[in-house]
Design a protein around this motif. Sequence first.
Motif, PDB file in Angstrom:
ATOM      1  N   UNK A 183     -20.571 -63.503  11.159  1.00  0.00           N
ATOM      2  CA  UNK A 183     -19.974 -63.976  12.415  1.00  0.00           C
ATOM      3  C   UNK A 183     -20.835 -65.067  13.052  1.00  0.00           C
ATOM      4  N   UNK A 184     -20.237 -65.785  14.028  1.00  0.00           N
ATOM      5  CA  UNK A 184     -21.002 -66.806  14.749  1.00  0.00           C
ATOM      6  C   UNK A 184     -21.790 -66.186  15.889  1.00  0.00           C
ATOM      7  N   UNK A 185     -21.394 -64.985  16.263  1.00  0.00           N
ATOM      8  CA  UNK A 185     -22.021 -64.350  17.412  1.00  0.00           C
ATOM      9  C   UNK A 185     -21.793 -62.845  17.319  1.00  0.00           C
ATOM     10  N   UNK A 186     -22.822 -62.098  17.734  1.00  0.00           N
ATOM     11  CA  UNK A 186     -22.636 -60.652  17.869  1.00  0.00           C
ATOM     12  C   UNK A 186     -22.692 -60.327  19.359  1.00  0.00           C
ATOM     13  N   UNK A 187     -21.725 -59.597  19.840  1.00  0.00           N
ATOM     14  CA  UNK A 187     -21.733 -59.176  21.234  1.00  0.00           C
ATOM     15  C   UNK A 187     -22.026 -57.683  21.278  1.00  0.00           C
ATOM     16  N   UNK A 188     -22.974 -57.309  22.129  1.00  0.00           N
ATOM     17  CA  UNK A 188     -23.322 -55.896  22.239  1.00  0.00           C
ATOM     18  C   UNK A 188     -23.347 -55.452  23.682  1.00  0.00           C
TER      19      UNK A 188
END
Lengths: 225, 462, 311
Positions: free
Chosen positions: C110-115
């Motif tokens: 992915x281009x970004x991981x959101x947590x």
Amino acid sequence: MYAFLTGPMFYLSLAVFFIGLAVRVILYIRGLDWKLDRVAYRAHPKAGLKGALRSIGYWLVPFGTRSWRVQPFMTVIFFVFHIGAVIVPLFLLAHNMILKEKFGFSFFTLNPTLADVLTWGVLISAILLVLRRIALPEVRILTTGYDYFILAISVAPFVTGLICRYHVGDYSAWLLVHIAAGELLLILAPFTKLSHIVLYFMSRGQLGMDFGIKRGGMNGKPISW
Amino acid sequence: MPEGTLCNKQPIDTDEQLKALLGDKGGKVYYEEMKLLEVDQEKLQDTIRKTMKSRIKTWLKICAHCGMCADSCFLYRINDCDPKQVPAYKVQSTLGEMVRKKGRVDNAFMHMAMETAWAKCTCCNRCAMYCPHGIDMGVMVGYMRGLLYQQGFVPWEMKIGAGMHRVYRAQMDVTPEEFVDTFQWMVEEYEEEYAGLTVPVDKEGADIMYTVNAREVKHYPEDLAEAAILFTIAGEDWTIPSSGWELTSLAMFAGDWEACRMQVESVYDAMERLKPKRMIGTECGHAHRATVIEGPYWAGRPDGKPPVESIHYVEWVAEALRTGKLKIDPEKRIKKPVTLQDSCNYIRNHGLKEITREIMSYMVEPGYFFDMAPNKEHNYCCGGGGGFNGIGLYRPQRNKALITKRDQILGTGADLVIAPCHNCWDAIRDLEEEYEIGISWSFLKPLLIDMVIVPEHMKPEE
Amino acid sequence: MFNKILFATSATEACDHAARVAFAMAEKYNAHLEIFHVLGLPTRAYSQVVIEVKTRERIEIDEGYCDWVKEEVRMYYERFLEKLGDRYAIEVAIGVTHREILRTARNTNPDLIVMGGSTHHLEDSAYRQLITGSTFQRVSGAAHCPVLVVTRPAASFWGGFSKIVVGTDFSESADAAVDYGIKLARSLDCELSLFHAVDISGLAMGQVMIQDDIEEKLRVARKKMRYRYLPKLEGFTDYSIDAWEGIPYMEIVKYTREKQADLVIMAHHARRFEEKKDARMGSNLEQVIVRAGCPVLSINRTVGRQVDAEK
């Protein structure tokens, strides 16, 4: 009767005893299977021998192993019983006189007082062994009539021997009983748990080889029994 | 002869069978079916006749019923000295009965025997050290597990475990590709911090071939990275085999000797293929026992040795610290109370007691190491050995069994328990969860990583 | 910039704020959103029992159970999902949380991981060893893409990125964070503020620092920032450069508030095996995460290298 018991029966019982136990040893060794037992007996004779001797040796010494040390009561009665049971029959003066007469040789003989002490020791420790069997739940659950039977036939020659020693009752009758009890013991030994007279060495030796060859004996400090 | 669809005498040989068994939550159907499973008495008697030789026969016969083994058994002690937990009784009432009755035993008996074999004995072999006759009751229970497995009376998880080895040559469904990929992934993750970190796969003639526990691959791959880092710091010439990398053997716990053979042969094949100088296995006790101690016999090797010299991870660590391949920063030695768990499988059963203590002498600041009592070859099982940790059916018994180790640890006053064994590590984790005594626990690798001196050429470039 | 977003969630309230941001981003930037939930920690050696992350119950897993959990997750986010059409997928996994997030990120890139926020209720158990340093620390330390964390509700009422603050301590990763910030600001047409905090927390502990020295340090920092970063900002006008003194994380939070920024970008230094002294900024990062009024994006060295390579 006396002639029979000290004649043919005497030789027969000795023959059964020695041949029977020898067969036991041979069958035991022949029945060892390196693959099923998962011990490479043949491949590492030196390590195996060392392991076996250590395993047998330490356990023959009173308090020589941790197991003996943590159960001192058992250790004392065990060794008193076994030392008496082995030494008295072999080295009693009267027995050696018979040996000399029958086979023309004899061992050194015990001081009579010591022989008395040892024999009483066998008797008392046998009683304590029985009491232990009854008193301790962990021993009671294992105990069967067979165990008492083995103890009884092992102790019978000593009880009868003492009766003769102190001339209680009819001496010649008790002497016959004593000889019969001793011969019964010799004859039964190869066929009962008494075979541990030799199988102890086999079993201990085997486990010693197991630890000596496979389970670390060739790998750093040997096991401390 | 009624056999269940899930619970039967057939070993698991395909992925479909595995899935079917796994799909039976908690083994509910499996254990229901087991209640109806018939005992093949003839086969039982036949197997006993063919495989029980003089050693076990003699053990069964000459047992003097003296009860000296009772106190040696931690399960006897922890269960309020229940006489039914006396090792000799456990063996005599199960295997002994099977032999005396010439195999004519029924379903209820087999259920009892199964519980005895897997919930009343961890095959730690401690009793063997306390019997004057040298009777090893752990070995006999191990033997009996084989008989029970053959008859289909084996706990659900054990059947699955043995099946995993048959299908995947690993204790979990990890394929060779996944193994190599995970190892490489871990190396990628850490190569930033440790310059030159690589994982050589299938390199022939390396000094070390490293083998692992599938759980590391599946859930705790950091362990793989840690192994790679330590080998690299030590400057070792090492490799991993793309197949034959699984050191463990749940098949051994299950008593599935055929699967045991298949499993170790996969590792031995890797040794023959890559011809390393030595094989080193991860920090696991039963795995070492399976592959290094017992394995050669399953594979029919007359010298009782694997094809190449095989050592436990602790042996390598001790050697690396002794020879200075790994150097510990004295400042970073452990300065809190520490104790050490002796794994039965390589301490009592492979004589490595001094090796682990040597490691402690390097890692722990003098005065901070406290041994358990008893220890070394007389140490108690962690409480979860021999398959006990993994069997849901016997969870309550297992949790009770942990109390022994809990009290031993409390007795040392240690904050940290070093457990270089997967099974012990799991058991100690579980005992902390169950009894909350406020300890932490660790393998050697993460502790070493924190204290070894990283050579200049491996430091990350800024 | 954001074509593929991985949203790692516990599917509980703890992740609600992060969810709002993740879904809003996916909607606004037309991204594909992978909603990823680790449902259980493996336990019990080789037993089949896992500990349910949400309820902490011991459960046994099979495929049916996983499907049921997926459905649960879908229901939980139903109102957001409507807006995404088919631009989403829901995946569940069993394992140690950070490891499984990294595993799936490795596969899907992915281009970004959101947590979301912490799952602290898990850390008081015997499993704390498995997840120490928090899942975030481990994910952001090892991920090959930036990791965005939203822990506070205040940080989640968000209408897209317009003002970005980048905190720098002039380390290699901080430079990478600046690069990423510039790239992001250019592509999303944002206002960019580069910020450095001179650490004077020693003062509170009795360390003597003369004000002149502090001010000298501030001057040097500003100069250094201009020297380092101005060439990179060529052609870009909507930026500012500042240095304040104080406790670094507090200053960053204050600065962000003053700038009314909607994103803070910081470098992630600390990795598990690293020496503790290097983890200072790591702890600053964690402090900013729990205090900032906007999402915080962390960039580690690996991501930094990628940004470098792209240049």
